[in-house]
Design a protein around this motif. Structure first.
Motif, short mmCIF file in Angstrom:
data_model
loop_
_atom_site.label_atom_id
_atom_site.label_comp_id
_atom_site.label_asym_id
_atom_site.label_seq_id
_atom_site.Cartn_x
_atom_site.Cartn_y
_atom_site.Cartn_z
N MET A 1 0.84 -1.20 0.00
CA MET A 1 0.00 0.00 0.00
C MET A 1 0.87 1.26 0.00
O MET A 1 1.90 1.28 0.67
N SER A 2 0.44 2.28 -0.72
CA SER A 2 1.25 3.49 -0.84
C SER A 2 1.28 4.27 0.47
O SER A 2 0.29 4.34 1.20
N ALA A 3 2.42 4.93 0.73
CA ALA A 3 2.54 5.80 1.90
C ALA A 3 1.89 7.16 1.63
O ALA A 3 1.75 7.98 2.53
N PHE A 4 1.53 7.40 0.37
CA PHE A 4 0.98 8.71 -0.02
C PHE A 4 -0.54 8.66 -0.21
O PHE A 4 -1.08 7.60 -0.56
N ARG A 5 -1.18 9.81 -0.03
CA ARG A 5 -2.61 9.94 -0.29
C ARG A 5 -2.92 9.57 -1.74
O ARG A 5 -2.19 9.98 -2.63
N SER A 6 -4.01 8.84 -1.96
CA SER A 6 -4.25 8.31 -3.32
C SER A 6 -4.58 9.42 -4.33
O SER A 6 -4.40 9.24 -5.53
N ASP A 7 -5.02 10.61 -3.84
CA ASP A 7 -5.35 11.69 -4.78
C ASP A 7 -4.26 12.77 -4.83
O ASP A 7 -4.52 13.90 -5.25
N LEU A 8 -3.06 12.40 -4.41
CA LEU A 8 -1.96 13.38 -4.30
C LEU A 8 -1.73 14.16 -5.60
O LEU A 8 -1.40 15.35 -5.58
N ALA B 1 10.44 5.49 -6.96
CA ALA B 1 9.20 6.20 -7.29
C ALA B 1 8.71 7.00 -6.09
O ALA B 1 8.27 8.15 -6.24
N ASP B 2 8.80 6.44 -4.90
CA ASP B 2 8.35 7.16 -3.69
C ASP B 2 9.17 8.44 -3.48
O ASP B 2 8.62 9.48 -3.10
N ALA B 3 10.47 8.36 -3.70
CA ALA B 3 11.33 9.55 -3.53
C ALA B 3 10.93 10.63 -4.54
O ALA B 3 10.89 11.82 -4.22
N VAL B 4 10.60 10.19 -5.76
CA VAL B 4 10.18 11.15 -6.80
C VAL B 4 8.82 11.75 -6.43
O VAL B 4 8.62 12.97 -6.56
N LEU B 5 7.88 10.93 -5.97
CA LEU B 5 6.56 11.45 -5.59
C LEU B 5 6.71 12.52 -4.52
O LEU B 5 6.07 13.56 -4.58
N PHE B 6 7.57 12.25 -3.53
CA PHE B 6 7.77 13.25 -2.47
C PHE B 6 8.25 14.58 -3.07
O PHE B 6 7.64 15.63 -2.83
N LEU B 7 9.30 14.54 -3.88
CA LEU B 7 9.87 15.79 -4.41
C LEU B 7 8.91 16.50 -5.37
O LEU B 7 8.93 17.73 -5.47
N ALA B 8 8.08 15.74 -6.07
CA ALA B 8 7.14 16.35 -7.03
C ALA B 8 5.89 16.89 -6.34
O ALA B 8 5.15 17.66 -6.94
N SER B 9 5.67 16.50 -5.09
CA SER B 9 4.40 16.84 -4.42
C SER B 9 4.54 18.09 -3.56
O SER B 9 5.65 18.57 -3.29
N ASP B 10 3.40 18.56 -3.05
CA ASP B 10 3.41 19.73 -2.17
C ASP B 10 4.08 19.43 -0.83
O ASP B 10 4.39 20.37 -0.08
N ALA B 11 4.29 18.17 -0.50
CA ALA B 11 5.02 17.84 0.73
C ALA B 11 6.43 18.42 0.68
O ALA B 11 7.05 18.65 1.72
N ALA B 12 6.93 18.68 -0.53
CA ALA B 12 8.29 19.24 -0.69
C ALA B 12 8.21 20.69 -1.18
O ALA B 12 9.10 21.16 -1.89
N SER B 13 7.17 21.42 -0.73
CA SER B 13 6.93 22.76 -1.29
C SER B 13 8.07 23.76 -1.05
O SER B 13 8.18 24.75 -1.75
N LEU B 14 8.92 23.49 -0.05
CA LEU B 14 10.05 24.41 0.20
C LEU B 14 11.38 23.82 -0.29
O LEU B 14 12.44 24.41 -0.09
#
Ligand code: HXC
Ligand code: NAP
Length: 257
Positions: free
Chosen positions: A1-8, A224-237
């Motif tokens: 199961m993904s660690a990220f919200r499904s609608d990220l 893929a998880d590392a990329v999702l983090f950097l591409a998402s608002d979780a990495a906004s700064l």
């Protein structure tokens, strides 16, 4: 199961170069699973179409060579015309092989620089001009760790990836005011990839895995998880960063990658 919200990435439009195979394909699958529409670029149209058929209607094949700046511009402009904008770009296209510097031809050296470095530049610039300079966005470049030390038989790829890290930092500064974040992920050796099968010396698997602090190679979904983090608002700064995802491999000393 993904660690990220499904609608990220719901409603977001992404482009992944090298998205037809290996790590790139894993990134595409993760983006699609989290709601994005994802275009995939590579030279092999048949493989792109097969990948898109497997991943569903939100995955769109865009056959092209990242070395051809005019073709890249036309493909990115076409994508933006169809989808309205481009929110996320992942530059994963690359070429590599083992070759001693003394016998590698100038063309062989240049070929890898052209795919990895010039290709990353061509697609980033096209994304900036077609959409991101107005609408902002996130760029994630796929780098490596082989240039942190000195890796024999990798002068071409090490030079190419070092330049990608420099490009990551430079574009983060130059394009930050437009609301564009530019980061990189540097994978270590990753299971079930073309890269690992090309670069792992015969009979060295067990010794290499033992030399890694986490005692194993990485897996495609972990990159893929590392990329999702950097591409998402979780990495906004976060911008201009290179996130190493290698189980501690390069810190622990000499290894292949
Ligand atoms: C020495 C080689 C070579 C080899 C190609 N060349 N393979 N030299 N050893 N094994 C030389 C050729 O001789 C030629 O120079 C020049 O490179 C161009 O070769 P082409 O075959 O004409 O190039 P092209 O068709 O554009 O193909 C690019 C490629 C190919 C990189 C050579 O392997 C490719 O398409 N690779 C994509 C898939 C891939 O590599 N995936 C792995 C990514 S892993 P001359 O002078 O002879 O004409 C990765 C990991 C990085 O990137 C970091 C890991 C830690
Ligand atoms: P891969 O499956 O061979 O991925 C490379 C992709 O790049 C392929 O889909 C290929 O598609 C595409 N590509 C190559 N040349 C291209 C060009 N001129 N234009 C457009 N697309 C092109 O290898 P991988 O091992 O998964 O590597 C993926 C990324 O991770 C690369 O950036 C690599 O450097 C990086 N990396 C991998 C490892 C590892 O352990 N595997 C470690 C560190 C970094 P076509 O052939 O269809 O063009």
């Amino acid at each position: 199961m993904s660690a990220f919200r499904s609608d990220l990435f719901e409603g977001k439009v992404a482009l992944v170069t090298g998205g037809g195979s290996g790590i790139g394909r894993g990134i595409v699958a993760a983006l699609v699973e989290h709601g994005a529409t994802v275009a995939i670029m590579g030279r092999n149209a048949e493989r792109l179409e097969a990948t898109a058929a497997e991943l569903g209607s939100r995955c769109v094949p865009l056959a092209g060579d990242v070395r051809d700046a005019d073709a890249v511009t036309a493909l990115v402009e076409g994508l933006v015309a169809r989808c309205g904008r481009l929110d996320v770009l992942v530059n994963g296209a690359a070429g590599n092989f083992l070759a001693p510097a003394a016998t590698l031809s100038s063309k062989g050296f240049r070929t890898v620089l052209e795919i990895d470095t010039v290709g990353t530049y061509n697609v980033s610039r096209a994304a900036f001009l077609a959409s991101m300079r107005e609408a902002g966005g996130a760029i994630v470049n796929i780098s490596a760790t082989l240039h942190y030390g000195g890796t024999p038989m990798q002068v071409h790829a090490a030079s190419a990836k070092a330049a990608i890290d420099a490009m990551t930092r430079t574009l983060a500064v130059e394009w930050g005011p437009a609301g564009i974040r530019v980061n990189a992920v540097a994978p270590g050796p990753i299971e079930d990839t073309e890269g690992l099968s090309r670069l792992l010396p015969e009979g060295m698997r067990a010794a290499m895995e033992r030399s890694i602090p986490l005692r194993r190679f990485g897996r495609i979904p972990e990159i893929a998880d590392a990329v999702l983090f950097l591409a998402s608002d979780a990495a906004s700064l976060v911008t201009g960063a290179v996130l190493v995802a290698d189980g501690g491999a390069w810190l622990a000393g000499p290894a292949l990658m």
